[in-house]
Motif scaffolding. Structure first.
Motif, PDB file in Angstrom:
ATOM      1  N   ARG A  39       0.806  -1.219   0.000  1.00 51.60           N
ATOM      2  CA  ARG A  39       0.000   0.000   0.000  1.00 51.60           C
ATOM      3  C   ARG A  39       0.844   1.275   0.000  1.00 51.60           C
ATOM      4  NH1 ARG A  39      -3.518  -3.679   2.320  1.00 51.60           N
ATOM      5  NH2 ARG A  39      -5.593  -3.553   1.385  1.00 51.60           N
ATOM      6  N   GLU A  92     -14.971   5.654  -0.492  1.00 51.26           N
ATOM      7  CA  GLU A  92     -14.400   4.969   0.674  1.00 51.26           C
ATOM      8  C   GLU A  92     -14.772   5.652   1.994  1.00 51.26           C
ATOM      9  OE1 GLU A  92     -13.122   2.077   0.612  1.00 51.26           O
ATOM     10  OE2 GLU A  92     -12.353   1.770  -1.395  1.00 51.26           O
ATOM     11  N   PHE A  95     -17.981   4.292   2.747  1.00 49.09           N
ATOM     12  CA  PHE A  95     -17.849   2.890   3.157  1.00 49.09           C
ATOM     13  C   PHE A  95     -17.435   2.794   4.626  1.00 49.09           C
ATOM     14  CE2 PHE A  95     -15.014  -0.745   3.925  1.00 49.09           C
ATOM     15  CZ  PHE A  95     -15.842  -1.808   3.617  1.00 49.09           C
ATOM     16  N   TYR A  96     -16.345   3.489   4.981  1.00 51.56           N
ATOM     17  CA  TYR A  96     -15.839   3.362   6.355  1.00 51.56           C
ATOM     18  C   TYR A  96     -16.778   4.017   7.370  1.00 51.56           C
ATOM     19  CZ  TYR A  96     -11.527   1.204   4.808  1.00 51.56           C
ATOM     20  OH  TYR A  96     -10.621   0.318   4.284  1.00 51.56           O
ATOM     21  N   TRP A 104     -17.323  -6.307   9.301  1.00 53.89           N
ATOM     22  CA  TRP A 104     -16.416  -6.040   8.177  1.00 53.89           C
ATOM     23  C   TRP A 104     -15.251  -5.159   8.638  1.00 53.89           C
ATOM     24  CZ3 TRP A 104     -18.606  -4.939   2.568  1.00 53.89           C
ATOM     25  CH2 TRP A 104     -17.560  -5.045   1.644  1.00 53.89           C
ATOM     26  N   LEU A 108     -11.195  -5.937   8.701  1.00 50.39           N
ATOM     27  CA  LEU A 108     -10.213  -5.104   8.000  1.00 50.39           C
ATOM     28  C   LEU A 108      -9.163  -4.514   8.933  1.00 50.39           C
ATOM     29  CD1 LEU A 108     -12.413  -3.058   5.498  1.00 50.39           C
ATOM     30  CD2 LEU A 108     -10.910  -4.987   5.003  1.00 50.39           C
ATOM     31  N   LEU A 111      -5.445  -5.021   8.608  1.00 51.67           N
ATOM     32  CA  LEU A 111      -4.805  -4.508   7.387  1.00 51.67           C
ATOM     33  C   LEU A 111      -4.462  -3.027   7.512  1.00 51.67           C
ATOM     34  CD1 LEU A 111      -7.062  -6.227   4.666  1.00 51.67           C
ATOM     35  CD2 LEU A 111      -5.020  -7.116   5.809  1.00 51.67           C
ATOM     36  N   THR A 113      -6.266  -0.396   6.935  1.00 52.12           N
ATOM     37  CA  THR A 113      -6.759   0.479   5.857  1.00 52.12           C
ATOM     38  C   THR A 113      -7.718   1.532   6.415  1.00 52.12           C
ATOM     39  OG1 THR A 113      -8.567  -1.062   5.446  1.00 52.12           O
ATOM     40  CG2 THR A 113      -6.595  -1.327   4.088  1.00 52.12           C
ATOM     41  N   ASP A 114      -7.868   2.609   5.691  1.00 50.88           N
ATOM     42  CA  ASP A 114      -8.923   3.579   5.989  1.00 50.88           C
ATOM     43  C   ASP A 114      -9.341   4.233   4.669  1.00 50.88           C
ATOM     44  OD1 ASP A 114      -7.094   5.598   5.366  1.00 50.88           O
ATOM     45  OD2 ASP A 114      -6.528   5.896   7.457  1.00 50.88           O
ATOM     46  N   LYS A 117      -6.531   7.080   0.194  1.00 51.10           N
ATOM     47  CA  LYS A 117      -5.943   6.234  -0.858  1.00 51.10           C
ATOM     48  C   LYS A 117      -4.835   6.968  -1.615  1.00 51.10           C
ATOM     49  CE  LYS A 117      -8.900   3.210   0.409  1.00 51.10           C
ATOM     50  NZ  LYS A 117      -8.391   2.168   1.322  1.00 51.10           N
ATOM     51  N   HIS A 177      -7.077  -3.566  -5.453  1.00 52.38           N
ATOM     52  CA  HIS A 177      -7.937  -2.563  -4.815  1.00 52.38           C
ATOM     53  C   HIS A 177      -9.304  -2.595  -5.486  1.00 52.38           C
ATOM     54  CE1 HIS A 177      -9.174   0.953  -2.770  1.00 52.38           C
ATOM     55  NE2 HIS A 177      -8.998   1.798  -3.765  1.00 52.38           N
ATOM     56  N   THR A 178     -10.344  -2.646  -4.658  1.00 50.18           N
ATOM     57  CA  THR A 178     -11.704  -2.654  -5.207  1.00 50.18           C
ATOM     58  C   THR A 178     -12.543  -1.596  -4.495  1.00 50.18           C
ATOM     59  OG1 THR A 178     -12.257  -4.415  -3.637  1.00 50.18           O
ATOM     60  CG2 THR A 178     -11.735  -5.099  -5.880  1.00 50.18           C
ATOM     61  N   PRO A 179     -12.294  -0.316  -4.847  1.00 47.30           N
ATOM     62  CA  PRO A 179     -13.171   0.699  -4.254  1.00 47.30           C
ATOM     63  C   PRO A 179     -14.593   0.357  -4.635  1.00 47.30           C
ATOM     64  CG  PRO A 179     -12.025   1.589  -6.175  1.00 47.30           C
ATOM     65  CD  PRO A 179     -11.452   0.226  -5.909  1.00 47.30           C
TER      66      PRO A 179
END
Ligand code: IYR
Length: 227
Positions: A39, A92, A95-96, A104, A108, A111, A113-114, A117, A177-179
């Motif tokens: 990343r 995103e 999403f978050y 979910w 995550l 990993l 992530t947030d 990007k 990556h799958t936004p």
């Protein structure tokens, strides 16, 4: 088989002895074990021909009726990458903040992530893979119809697997990556309606000192069942 209407060619196949086979597959497994999703990318450039050759490797994938229902869009332009980042980050954030379930988000968490990007601008190349569920075709009457493709997600998934392996073999790092949703990619990249975004792969070299999550793959005993 051997329908005279459809030509065949001899199969090119090199049979290797068992010891050689063992050694090759172990070496291949060990090399794939060193692949990690990255990343943090350096902005070091990646030659066009390396990306193109990896895409040719992906294009060897088997597909339903050999329809090859994929398109690989290579993005290097800074302004296009900026627009992709902007659109992806706005999905995103949603999403978050709202769309993801608590389960979910917990899955995550390891990993790290947030919604941010930065890799969408930092990686020198983005490969956006599109799936083609059908292709517009003009028939003998001159009218356009939709020629259907088959087993599209399976076919494109296999091609992407080969692409990841080829890029890894080339010494490059990738991020699958799958936004979600990915509809904006078709718009930003000006793709026709029959091309639907499937996955977005930032590609490049890892940033100096890049770190990755301390996660493990399941063992053979966990994934293989002998019946
Ligand atoms: N698309 C989001 C969330 C995400 C989802 C899964 I499943 C992952 O394996 C990783 C991330 C994001 O890119 O942050």
């Amino acid at each position: 088989m051997n329908d005279p209407d459809y030509p065949t060619v001899p199969l090119l196949f090199e049979r290797v002895d068992i010891e050689e086979s063992r050694q090759r597959v172990r070496a291949f497994r060990d090399e794939l074990r060193r692949r990690r999703t990255v990343r943090d990318f350096s902005s070091d450039p990646v030659p066009d021909d390396v990306i193109d050759t990896a895409i040719e490797a992906a294009g060897t994938a088997p597909s339903g009726a050999n329809r090859q229902p994929w398109r690989f869009v290579v993005v290097r332009d800074a302004e296009t990458k900026r627009r992709i980042r902007e659109a992806a980050e706005s999905e995103e954030r949603e999403f978050y903040a709202r769309r993801a379930t608590a389960e979910w988000l917990a899955d995550l968490a390891p990993l790290g992530t947030d919604w941010r990007k930065p890799f969408l601008e930092e990686a020198p190349v983005l490969i956006v893979v599109f799936r083609l569920d059908y292709e517009p075709e003009s028939g003998s009457d001159g009218r356009e119809h939709h020629h259907k493709n088959y087993y599209v997600p399976e076919s494109v998934g296999i091609a992407v697997g080969l692409l990841l392996a080829a890029l890894h073999r080339a010494g490059l790092a990738t991020l699958t990556h799958t936004p979600s949703p990915m509809g904006f990619l078709g718009e930003v990249l000006g793709r026709p309606r029959h091309e639907r975004a499937y996955v977005l792969l930032p590609v490049g070299y890892p940033a100096t000192g890049a770190r990755v999550p301390d996660i493990r793959k399941k063992t053979l005993d966990e994934i293989r069942v002998v019946v």
